[in-house]
Design a protein around this motif. Structure first.
Motif, PDB file in Angstrom:
ATOM      1  N   GLU A  45      33.491  32.339 103.688  1.00  0.00           N
ATOM      2  CA  GLU A  45      34.307  33.474 104.119  1.00  0.00           C
ATOM      3  C   GLU A  45      34.477  34.506 103.017  1.00  0.00           C
ATOM      4  O   GLU A  45      34.373  35.693 103.250  1.00  0.00           O
ATOM      5  CB  GLU A  45      35.685  32.995 104.574  1.00  0.00           C
ATOM      6  CG  GLU A  45      35.703  32.365 105.930  1.00  0.00           C
ATOM      7  CD  GLU A  45      37.116  32.017 106.375  1.00  0.00           C
ATOM      8  OE1 GLU A  45      38.065  32.724 105.983  1.00  0.00           O
ATOM      9  OE2 GLU A  45      37.251  31.038 107.113  1.00  0.00           O
ATOM     10  N   GLY A  46      34.765  34.076 101.829  1.00  0.00           N
ATOM     11  CA  GLY A  46      35.058  34.991 100.725  1.00  0.00           C
ATOM     12  C   GLY A  46      33.818  35.353  99.938  1.00  0.00           C
ATOM     13  O   GLY A  46      32.680  35.163 100.359  1.00  0.00           O
ATOM     14  N   PRO A 158      37.627  27.503 102.471  1.00  0.00           N
ATOM     15  CA  PRO A 158      37.884  28.405 101.338  1.00  0.00           C
ATOM     16  C   PRO A 158      38.070  27.619 100.040  1.00  0.00           C
ATOM     17  O   PRO A 158      38.517  26.473 100.041  1.00  0.00           O
ATOM     18  CB  PRO A 158      39.184  29.114 101.722  1.00  0.00           C
ATOM     19  CG  PRO A 158      39.311  28.937 103.195  1.00  0.00           C
ATOM     20  CD  PRO A 158      38.615  27.659 103.532  1.00  0.00           C
ATOM     21  N   GLU A 162      40.940  30.882  96.685  1.00  0.00           N
ATOM     22  CA  GLU A 162      41.142  31.653  97.914  1.00  0.00           C
ATOM     23  C   GLU A 162      42.353  31.140  98.689  1.00  0.00           C
ATOM     24  O   GLU A 162      43.119  31.937  99.246  1.00  0.00           O
ATOM     25  CB  GLU A 162      39.898  31.589  98.800  1.00  0.00           C
ATOM     26  CG  GLU A 162      38.736  32.379  98.272  1.00  0.00           C
ATOM     27  CD  GLU A 162      37.465  32.186  99.097  1.00  0.00           C
ATOM     28  OE1 GLU A 162      36.670  33.124  99.149  1.00  0.00           O
ATOM     29  OE2 GLU A 162      37.284  31.096  99.668  1.00  0.00           O
ATOM     30  N   GLN A 163      42.541  29.838  98.718  1.00  0.00           N
ATOM     31  CA  GLN A 163      43.696  29.270  99.400  1.00  0.00           C
ATOM     32  C   GLN A 163      44.989  29.682  98.709  1.00  0.00           C
ATOM     33  O   GLN A 163      45.979  30.023  99.373  1.00  0.00           O
ATOM     34  CB  GLN A 163      43.581  27.739  99.458  1.00  0.00           C
ATOM     35  CG  GLN A 163      42.485  27.241 100.358  1.00  0.00           C
ATOM     36  CD  GLN A 163      42.282  25.734 100.253  1.00  0.00           C
ATOM     37  OE1 GLN A 163      42.962  25.062  99.515  1.00  0.00           O
ATOM     38  NE2 GLN A 163      41.318  25.234 101.015  1.00  0.00           N
ATOM     39  N   THR A 165      45.432  32.400  96.826  1.00  0.00           N
ATOM     40  CA  THR A 165      45.599  33.837  97.075  1.00  0.00           C
ATOM     41  C   THR A 165      46.164  34.086  98.468  1.00  0.00           C
ATOM     42  O   THR A 165      47.041  34.930  98.648  1.00  0.00           O
ATOM     43  CB  THR A 165      44.245  34.553  96.909  1.00  0.00           C
ATOM     44  OG1 THR A 165      43.729  34.289  95.616  1.00  0.00           O
ATOM     45  CG2 THR A 165      44.391  36.050  97.094  1.00  0.00           C
ATOM     46  N   LYS A 166      45.685  33.345  99.448  1.00  0.00           N
ATOM     47  CA  LYS A 166      46.173  33.501 100.819  1.00  0.00           C
ATOM     48  C   LYS A 166      47.663  33.138 100.917  1.00  0.00           C
ATOM     49  O   LYS A 166      48.433  33.806 101.601  1.00  0.00           O
ATOM     50  CB  LYS A 166      45.356  32.615 101.758  1.00  0.00           C
ATOM     51  CG  LYS A 166      45.817  32.597 103.185  1.00  0.00           C
ATOM     52  CD  LYS A 166      44.850  33.342 104.050  1.00  0.00           C
ATOM     53  CE  LYS A 166      45.195  33.155 105.504  1.00  0.00           C
ATOM     54  NZ  LYS A 166      45.945  34.271 106.030  1.00  0.00           N
ATOM     55  N   LYS A 167      48.091  32.088 100.208  1.00  0.00           N
ATOM     56  CA  LYS A 167      49.505  31.696 100.212  1.00  0.00           C
ATOM     57  C   LYS A 167      50.384  32.773  99.608  1.00  0.00           C
ATOM     58  O   LYS A 167      51.460  33.076 100.102  1.00  0.00           O
ATOM     59  CB  LYS A 167      49.695  30.369  99.481  1.00  0.00           C
ATOM     60  CG  LYS A 167      49.218  29.182 100.275  1.00  0.00           C
ATOM     61  CD  LYS A 167      49.474  27.891  99.554  1.00  0.00           C
ATOM     62  CE  LYS A 167      48.924  26.731 100.387  1.00  0.00           C
ATOM     63  NZ  LYS A 167      49.128  25.450  99.742  1.00  0.00           N
ATOM     64  N   GLU A 169      49.630  35.981  99.543  1.00  0.00           N
ATOM     65  CA  GLU A 169      49.645  37.096 100.483  1.00  0.00           C
ATOM     66  C   GLU A 169      50.619  36.839 101.630  1.00  0.00           C
ATOM     67  O   GLU A 169      51.282  37.754 102.091  1.00  0.00           O
ATOM     68  CB  GLU A 169      48.244  37.334 101.048  1.00  0.00           C
ATOM     69  CG  GLU A 169      47.296  37.961 100.079  1.00  0.00           C
ATOM     70  CD  GLU A 169      45.884  38.081 100.629  1.00  0.00           C
ATOM     71  OE1 GLU A 169      45.641  37.635 101.772  1.00  0.00           O
ATOM     72  OE2 GLU A 169      45.018  38.608  99.910  1.00  0.00           O
ATOM     73  N   ASP A 170      50.706  35.597 102.083  1.00  0.00           N
ATOM     74  CA  ASP A 170      51.618  35.255 103.166  1.00  0.00           C
ATOM     75  C   ASP A 170      53.081  35.392 102.743  1.00  0.00           C
ATOM     76  O   ASP A 170      53.940  35.703 103.560  1.00  0.00           O
ATOM     77  CB  ASP A 170      51.353  33.837 103.669  1.00  0.00           C
ATOM     78  CG  ASP A 170      50.017  33.735 104.400  1.00  0.00           C
ATOM     79  OD1 ASP A 170      49.469  34.799 104.787  1.00  0.00           O
ATOM     80  OD2 ASP A 170      49.525  32.602 104.555  1.00  0.00           O
TER      81      ASP A 170
END
Length: 171
Positions: A45-46, A158, A162-163, A165-167, A169-170
């Motif tokens: 994905e990334g 991911p 990436e995981q 970074t996603k946390k 962002e959430d």
């Protein structure tokens, strides 16, 4: 009386023989010419920045293959981009305990159902080079892109970065 040998013909013969020997050492000496490999494709994905052709494919620290190609495929209709990562896995590195089937498409499908996923991981903090890590993540969804019909696709998850970074962002 016997005819004297032509030195020019002998020289040409020796040069051709040396060339044939050198070419056969290069072709047959590497061992890859007769090695059976299974070709697969991965869609991450990334970003794959840091992943290079020749990067190792490892399963719990054991190298079982390498990356052969990384390309960019763009859908002209909706301008979406995909980065297929083509890999070769050496079936001789996966040795069954019993006389079960070797690494083939059915065996790979069973591994995927059990949770086999590919993930990018840092090989070196200094250089930023990545490796592809294969392991079992049974509680993750099977995410397949399905663009490549020639090779069997291994699902990806991911990377840890990436995981994280996603946390963030959430939050």
């Amino acid at each position: 009386m016997a005819k004297q040998a032509n030195r020019m013909m002998i020289g040409v013969f020796v040069v051709i023989a040396v060339f044939i020997m050198a070419a056969s050492l290069v072709i047959f000496g590497s061992g890859k010419f007769f090695t059976k490999v299974n070709k697969n494709v991965l869609f991450f994905e990334g970003s794959v920045k840091g992943l290079q052709i020749g990067a190792p494919i490892v399963f719990r620290g054991v190298q079982i293959g390498h990356v052969t190609d990384i390309v960019l495929r763009v859908n002209a209709k909706d301008l979406t981009a995909f980065v297929p990562v083509y890999v070769e896995i050496y079936p001789q590195k996966i040795v069954p305990i019993e006389d079960k089937p070797s690494y083939d498409e059915q065996y790979l499908q069973a591994l995927i159902e059990k949770g086999l996923r590919a993930q990018l991981q840092l090989q070196s903090f200094v250089t930023g080079q990545l490796i592809v890590n294969l392991d079992f993540y049974p509680n993750t969804p099977v995410r397949l892109v399905g663009l490549e019909k020639k090779y069997h696709e291994i699902p990806t998850i991911p990377s840890s970065m990436e995981q994280l970074t996603k946390k963030f962002e959430d939050l």
